[in-house]
Write a protein that holds these residues in place. Structure first.
Motif, PDB file in Angstrom:
ATOM      1  N   ASP A 203       0.843  -1.461  -0.333  1.00 28.77           N
ATOM      2  CA  ASP A 203       0.009   0.290  -0.323  1.00 28.77           C
ATOM      3  C   ASP A 203       1.369   1.045  -0.147  1.00 28.77           C
ATOM      4  N   LYS A 204       2.465   1.178   0.611  1.00 31.81           N
ATOM      5  CA  LYS A 204       3.240   2.027   0.687  1.00 31.81           C
ATOM      6  C   LYS A 204       4.202   2.381  -0.150  1.00 31.81           C
ATOM      7  N   GLU A 205       3.833   1.112  -1.393  1.00 30.68           N
ATOM      8  CA  GLU A 205       4.905   1.060  -2.520  1.00 30.68           C
ATOM      9  C   GLU A 205       5.157   2.145  -3.169  1.00 30.68           C
ATOM     10  N   GLU A 206       4.274   2.751  -3.198  1.00 27.75           N
ATOM     11  CA  GLU A 206       4.524   4.566  -4.570  1.00 27.75           C
ATOM     12  C   GLU A 206       5.613   5.565  -3.662  1.00 27.75           C
ATOM     13  N   GLU A 207       5.080   5.547  -2.322  1.00 30.40           N
ATOM     14  CA  GLU A 207       6.387   6.479  -1.509  1.00 30.40           C
ATOM     15  C   GLU A 207       7.654   6.157  -1.193  1.00 30.40           C
ATOM     16  N   VAL A 208       7.678   4.623  -0.914  1.00 37.20           N
ATOM     17  CA  VAL A 208       9.103   3.828  -0.459  1.00 37.20           C
ATOM     18  C   VAL A 208       9.462   4.005  -1.972  1.00 37.20           C
ATOM     19  N   TYR A 209       9.260   3.414  -2.667  1.00 36.66           N
ATOM     20  CA  TYR A 209      10.194   3.644  -4.043  1.00 36.66           C
ATOM     21  C   TYR A 209      11.107   5.445  -4.399  1.00 36.66           C
ATOM     22  N   SER A 210      10.349   6.126  -4.000  1.00 37.23           N
ATOM     23  CA  SER A 210      10.692   7.245  -4.481  1.00 37.23           C
ATOM     24  C   SER A 210      11.761   8.005  -3.270  1.00 37.23           C
ATOM     25  N   VAL A 211      12.256   6.601  -2.492  1.00 42.75           N
ATOM     26  CA  VAL A 211      12.703   7.133  -1.667  1.00 42.75           C
ATOM     27  C   VAL A 211      13.985   5.989  -1.741  1.00 42.75           C
ATOM     28  N   ILE A 212      13.203   5.089  -2.251  1.00 39.38           N
ATOM     29  CA  ILE A 212      14.380   4.361  -2.246  1.00 39.38           C
ATOM     30  C   ILE A 212      15.271   4.429  -4.114  1.00 39.38           C
ATOM     31  N   LYS A 213      14.711   4.960  -5.041  1.00 36.95           N
ATOM     32  CA  LYS A 213      15.025   4.808  -6.404  1.00 36.95           C
ATOM     33  C   LYS A 213      16.414   5.653  -6.461  1.00 36.95           C
ATOM     34  N   PRO A 214      17.343   6.674  -6.032  1.00 35.19           N
ATOM     35  CA  PRO A 214      18.398   6.355  -5.803  1.00 35.19           C
ATOM     36  C   PRO A 214      19.141   5.320  -6.014  1.00 35.19           C
ATOM     37  N   VAL A 215      18.953   4.482  -5.066  1.00 36.57           N
ATOM     38  CA  VAL A 215      19.525   3.109  -4.515  1.00 36.57           C
ATOM     39  C   VAL A 215      19.373   2.078  -5.884  1.00 36.57           C
ATOM     40  N   VAL A 216      18.253   1.845  -6.538  1.00 36.32           N
ATOM     41  CA  VAL A 216      18.398   1.017  -7.722  1.00 36.32           C
ATOM     42  C   VAL A 216      18.573   2.030  -9.130  1.00 36.32           C
ATOM     43  N   GLU A 217      19.256   2.755  -8.881  1.00 37.66           N
ATOM     44  CA  GLU A 217      19.429   3.626 -10.559  1.00 37.66           C
ATOM     45  C   GLU A 217      20.910   3.181  -9.557  1.00 37.66           C
ATOM     46  N   LYS A 218      21.644   3.356  -8.912  1.00 40.84           N
ATOM     47  CA  LYS A 218      23.021   3.535  -9.006  1.00 40.84           C
ATOM     48  C   LYS A 218      23.670   1.671  -9.246  1.00 40.84           C
ATOM     49  N   MET A 219      22.413   0.391  -8.719  1.00 37.78           N
ATOM     50  CA  MET A 219      22.585  -0.995  -8.542  1.00 37.78           C
ATOM     51  C   MET A 219      22.690  -0.943 -10.215  1.00 37.78           C
ATOM     52  N   ALA A 220      21.920   0.099 -11.063  1.00 40.81           N
ATOM     53  CA  ALA A 220      21.753  -0.174 -12.387  1.00 40.81           C
ATOM     54  C   ALA A 220      23.106   0.303 -12.963  1.00 40.81           C
ATOM     55  N   ALA A 221      23.917   1.479 -12.411  1.00 40.80           N
ATOM     56  CA  ALA A 221      24.934   2.408 -12.783  1.00 40.80           C
ATOM     57  C   ALA A 221      26.286   1.156 -13.023  1.00 40.80           C
ATOM     58  N   ILE A 222      26.143   0.221 -11.444  1.00 39.77           N
ATOM     59  CA  ILE A 222      26.943  -0.938 -11.467  1.00 39.77           C
ATOM     60  C   ILE A 222      27.078  -1.677 -12.565  1.00 39.77           C
ATOM     61  N   VAL A 223      25.818  -1.645 -12.993  1.00 42.91           N
ATOM     62  CA  VAL A 223      25.133  -2.758 -14.527  1.00 42.91           C
ATOM     63  C   VAL A 223      25.893  -2.352 -15.621  1.00 42.91           C
ATOM     64  N   GLN A 224      25.627  -0.935 -16.083  1.00 47.56           N
ATOM     65  CA  GLN A 224      25.877   0.134 -16.823  1.00 47.56           C
ATOM     66  C   GLN A 224      27.745   0.337 -17.338  1.00 47.56           C
ATOM     67  N   ASN A 225      27.985   0.222 -16.128  1.00 52.19           N
ATOM     68  CA  ASN A 225      29.542   0.379 -16.625  1.00 52.19           C
ATOM     69  C   ASN A 225      30.100  -0.489 -16.234  1.00 52.19           C
ATOM     70  N   MET A 226      29.591  -1.801 -17.098  1.00 52.95           N
ATOM     71  CA  MET A 226      30.388  -2.509 -17.573  1.00 52.95           C
ATOM     72  C   MET A 226      30.285  -2.415 -19.124  1.00 52.95           C
ATOM     73  N   GLY A 227      29.475  -1.927 -19.695  1.00 51.58           N
ATOM     74  CA  GLY A 227      29.752  -1.392 -20.988  1.00 51.58           C
ATOM     75  C   GLY A 227      29.475  -2.112 -21.876  1.00 51.58           C
ATOM     76  N   SER A 228      30.093  -2.020 -22.740  1.00 53.67           N
ATOM     77  CA  SER A 228      29.724  -2.983 -24.197  1.00 53.67           C
ATOM     78  C   SER A 228      29.641  -4.533 -24.079  1.00 53.67           C
ATOM     79  N   GLU A 229      30.615  -5.092 -23.231  1.00 58.62           N
ATOM     80  CA  GLU A 229      30.357  -6.300 -22.150  1.00 58.62           C
ATOM     81  C   GLU A 229      28.861  -6.607 -22.132  1.00 58.62           C
ATOM     82  N   VAL A 230      28.101  -6.072 -21.803  1.00 56.84           N
ATOM     83  CA  VAL A 230      26.445  -6.041 -20.926  1.00 56.84           C
ATOM     84  C   VAL A 230      26.133  -7.164 -22.530  1.00 56.84           C
ATOM     85  N   ASN A 231      25.247  -8.515 -22.245  1.00 58.96           N
ATOM     86  CA  ASN A 231      24.353  -9.274 -23.295  1.00 58.96           C
ATOM     87  C   ASN A 231      22.877  -8.701 -23.375  1.00 58.96           C
TER      88      ASN A 231
END
Ligand SMILES: Nc1ncnc2c1ncn2[C@@H]1O[C@H](COP(=O)(O)OP(=O)(O)OP(=O)(O)O)[C@@H](O)[C@H]1O
Ligand SMILES: [Mg+2]
Length: 277
Positions: A203-231
């Motif tokens: 029930d609180k997902e929208e609010e919660v997600y707005s707070v933790i979204k930067p953590v998710v973005e950081k996780m995605a950035a770790i993948v992004q940093n692997m560059g062209s290796e990502v399949n």
């Protein structure tokens, strides 16, 4: 490609979810049947999965725990006791003894932690037939030959890239769902336990997600940093991906389609059992 992989996996995950921790089996088994058992000693929970010889799901159960941290067993006896209970329950429901099991560790945690996982399994009376790499187990369940698996659990984020069935790149970062809990706790000035509950409150997902979204973005950035290796396809699994907007955030950072199966926390545990040969 990704959609096809998910269609088959989702069917199985739905079946698994319908019986996990219900004291029910999806299939009757009898003494002498070959069963394949998976043990996932996670930071957040210990999961026991049972498949038949053809990898059909038979049974599953889990208990939350604090015996494992960042993929490493820190409380040996607690892990053993939880696994003993899970095994005893499984044997009661199935009416047969579990004789073998396969375990898993996050990539690059080394020989020593593999040995500890094997010891936990053998302490419960099962023969440990192997200790797999967690993302490789996830890829096995997903039947993924070429692509990228991002497994975000309680304490670890593992990224594994596969090419024609071979693991070509692997990264393991000490971040996960617990990190999200800490961020939530800090934001609302509440204790971890309360923050963990808030995090899982649909029930609180929208609010919660707005707070933790930067953590998710950081996780995605770790993948992004692997560059062209990502399949492609990129598939996210693990309990911490349990937010509706999760793949959208990942896709935006990675600028490519990102897939998530149903009940993503069960992908790795089911894959581990497939290695119990
Ligand atoms: N519905 C949910 N909403 C948000 N987070 C969730 C939800 N369900 C589980 N989680 C989070 O997922 C994490 C656990 O995921 P998972 O079960 O994949 O981890 P694990 O395998 O035990 O840990 P690890 O792989 O790091 O050793 C926890 O941080 C938990 O809070
Ligand atoms: Mg895990």
């Amino acid at each position: 490609m990704g959609d096809k992989i998910l269609a088959n996996s989702n069917k199985q995950l739905k079946r698994f979810e319908s019986i996990v921790n219900s004291d029910k089996a999806l299939k009757k088994v009898k003494e002498g049947d070959k069963l394949k058992v998976g043990v996932d000693l996670g930071t957040s929970s210990i999961v026991l999965t049972v498949l038949d010889k053809d990898d059909n799901i038979v049974y599953g159960a889990y208990e939350y725990d604090h015996a494992v941290q960042d993929g490493i067993v820190v409380n040996f006896m607690e892990s053993v006791n939880i696994l003993r209970r899970l095994k005893a329950k499984a044997e009661e429901v199935l009416g047969v003894e579990l004789k073998t099991a396969c375990g898993a560790i996050p990539p690059k945690t080394g020989e020593k932690s593999a040995k500890v996982v094997a010891n936990v399994i053998e302490e419960t009376g099962m023969l440990c037939t192997g200790v797999e790499d967690e993302p490789t187990a996830a890829a096995k369940f997903l039947r993924l030959k070429t692509g990228t698996v991002v497994d975000i659990g309680g304490g670890t984020t593992g990224i594994s890239i596969f090419q024609n069935g071979k693991l070509t790149h692997v990264i393991d970062e000490a971040t996960g769902g617990f990190h999200m809990t800490l961020v939530l706790g800090g934001r609302y000035k509440i204790k971890n336990e309360e923050a963990e509950k808030l995090k899982r409150n649909k029930d609180k997902e929208e609010e919660v997600y707005s707070v933790i979204k930067p953590v998710v973005e950081k996780m995605a950035a770790i993948v992004q940093n692997m560059g062209s290796e990502v399949n492609d396809p990129v598939i996210v699994v693990g309990g911490a991906t349990n937010f509706d907007e999760f793949t959208k955030t990942f896709s935006k950072v990675l600028k490519r389609k990102v897939y998530k199966p149903l009940y993503p926390q069960f992908v790795t545990p089911l894959g581990i059992a497939m290695f119990d040969n």
